[in-house]
Structures are given as structure tokens and as C-alpha cells.
Design a protein around this motif. Sequence first.
Motif, PDB file in Angstrom:
ATOM      1  N   HIS A   1       0.845  -1.189   0.000  1.00 43.40           N
ATOM      2  CA  HIS A   1       0.000   0.000   0.000  1.00 43.40           C
ATOM      3  C   HIS A   1       0.881   1.240   0.000  1.00 43.40           C
ATOM      4  O   HIS A   1       2.106   1.142   0.119  1.00 43.40           O
TER       5      HIS A   1
ATOM      6  N   HIS B   1       1.331   4.034   1.974  1.00 39.96           N
ATOM      7  CA  HIS B   1       1.733   4.917   3.071  1.00 39.96           C
ATOM      8  C   HIS B   1       3.229   5.218   2.936  1.00 39.96           C
ATOM      9  O   HIS B   1       3.979   4.461   2.323  1.00 39.96           O
TER      10      HIS B   1
ATOM     11  N   ASP C   1       5.773   5.066   4.653  1.00 41.48           N
ATOM     12  CA  ASP C   1       6.826   4.169   5.143  1.00 41.48           C
ATOM     13  C   ASP C   1       6.910   2.890   4.290  1.00 41.48           C
ATOM     14  O   ASP C   1       7.673   1.984   4.621  1.00 41.48           O
ATOM     15  N   HIS C   2       6.128   2.817   3.214  1.00 42.53           N
ATOM     16  CA  HIS C   2       6.106   1.591   2.394  1.00 42.53           C
ATOM     17  C   HIS C   2       6.566   1.788   0.951  1.00 42.53           C
ATOM     18  O   HIS C   2       7.358   0.996   0.452  1.00 42.53           O
TER      19      HIS C   2
ATOM     20  N   ASP D   1       0.340  -3.874   6.437  1.00 42.67           N
ATOM     21  CA  ASP D   1      -0.183  -3.322   7.697  1.00 42.67           C
ATOM     22  C   ASP D   1      -1.593  -3.832   7.997  1.00 42.67           C
ATOM     23  O   ASP D   1      -2.238  -3.333   8.916  1.00 42.67           O
TER      24      ASP D   1
ATOM     25  N   HIS E   1      -7.196  -0.804   5.921  1.00 42.44           N
ATOM     26  CA  HIS E   1      -6.137   0.104   6.399  1.00 42.44           C
ATOM     27  C   HIS E   1      -5.939   1.216   5.368  1.00 42.44           C
ATOM     28  O   HIS E   1      -5.857   2.394   5.723  1.00 42.44           O
TER      29      HIS E   1
END
Length: 300
Positions: free
Chosen positions: A83, A85, A87-88, A174, A155
Motif C-alpha cells: 500500500h 503509506h 513508510d512503504h 499493515d 487500512h
Amino acid sequence: MAVQIPYRRELEFGYGAMSRLGPRIRRVIADNPSPFTLYGTGTYILGNGEVAVIDPGPADPAHIDALLRAVEGETITHVLVTHTHTDHSPGCALLKAHSDAPTYAYGPHGAGKLEEGVPVEEGGDMDFEPDHQIRHGDVIEGGDWSVECVYTPGHTSNHMCFQLREDKALFTGDHVMGWSTSIISPPDGDMAAYMRSLELLLQRDDAVYWPTHGPCIDDPKPLVQAFIEHRREREAQILECVGRGVGNIREMVPIMYTSTPEFMYPAAGRSVLAAVEYLVQKGELVSAGPISLDGSYRLP
Ligand SMILES: [Zn+2]
């Protein structure tokens, strides 16, 4: 709380170092620890020789260097993204400078919501655009590995899990983590979708989960079941608050999150908002106006 979630946090690793977790699974953890990422983003490497990478992580050159060191002499053929976000997925752009491997994801940030006519323009990596859009059930094959795509919105609306079929190992991003619940933050986060995506995992026969953050989950179904029951408890708490005349989310949070540090209240408020939205959809709660953090809610 009545439901005990069987959390685990212990993990042995070193930043910049590659850990071998199985014949076809390796991991490098980025140095971005936080209350939302635990030790940091775990980037997985699947296969040997011609490998896939799952979630290159934040835009951190040191992490991309560590990842490239871990696969020295090998070729990255696929980059899979759970996904969008921050941090990904932002590490994809850095990795592009060193690798021709195409990226695979459900779509850009907010893709799942956009299909429902709801634009989502914040809170994610807005620059990421996958080379290949993938859908539930798609199979991606590489050197000595193959992956089944499992669409798990909730999420985020574009969240994908990936099953390494040879090991029946599910990379859960996540969606399900062993150390924490997932943040469900509207408008991109969606509680109804999240609950359906948890139920979906109960129908599957994955042997082990590898989340992006924290240790592996080797007995996954009791954990998934506990997360479902935990959310139902939260719904019951909200209905109880409203029944007592506490019809405002900001007032509900300290009542509901007695063991949560205060700095996490804004995140908790987003989760309550997601649950409230779900309860209104189900007809168990009535909203005086548009559903928001400042809205006021009552029983039907
Ligand atoms: Zn996330």
C-alpha cells in the motif's frame, strides 16, 4: 478489555543487515522506528537469483543501499507494494535508479476509494503510480517463487497482501500485524472493508504471516479472530458511550482508550471515527450531520 490479543514484539535484527528467514524469504529493516512502525519498515526479498522485493520502504537512501547489498550478484525482477503509506512505497522511486524492475500494486493512493467516487488526497505517498495494476487473485511468477495477490482494503483502500505460494506464507503489510492493531483512518481507511478483509483471511489456509512491521505470526487465525472481536468490543464501547450521552468522538477517546498514552489519542480518534462511520452505515448509530471527528451521534 475482555478480548486478549496475543501480541508479540520480540525481534532480533540489525539496521542495514539482511536476515534470512527461510529458503525463499529474506528481510532488511529500515531505520525508521516509531509508535506506528515499531522497529521500522521490513522490506522482504522473495526467492533467489531473480528476486521480488515487497515494500522498498521510506525514501531512505541508506535503506535502499542495504537492500541492494543484500541482493548483490542477483537481479530484482519485481517490486511489489502492499500500500501507499509513506513508510512503504516512496523507496520505489529510489530503487528505480538502480533497477529496471517494474512495480506492482493495486493502484495509486486512494485508488480503491476513487472507484467509489470518494477522492483521497492526503496521508499517503501521492507520487507513487504502479507500472502494473494488480487485482485479487492475480498470480505473479518469478525465478523460483510465485505470489498470489490478496486484496485486503481497510487500512488503505489499495491494500494488498501477497502469498508466497511455495511456503503458504502471507505478507500482510499493515493489514494484520503481531504487535498492534491497524490504524483505520477515514476517508481512505474503511472499517467495513477492514472487517471484510479480516473475515477473508479466516477463509484462507496461510501457514504463517509476515507483516511489514514486527515479528512473524505463526498461528495466524486466533490473532485475526481476536482483532475481529476487539473491533466488535470497540463498537460496543461506542454504543455504550452514546447511550450515556457521550455523543462526541473527542470525549469518547479517553473513556475508551484508558491504557493508551495521550499522544496516541489523535490516531485513536481516527479509529473511533472509522468505527462510527461503520456503525452509521449499519444503522446502529445516527449522525446529526456529516460524519466527522466533530460530529455528534445518537442511538437510533
Ligand atoms: Zn500503512
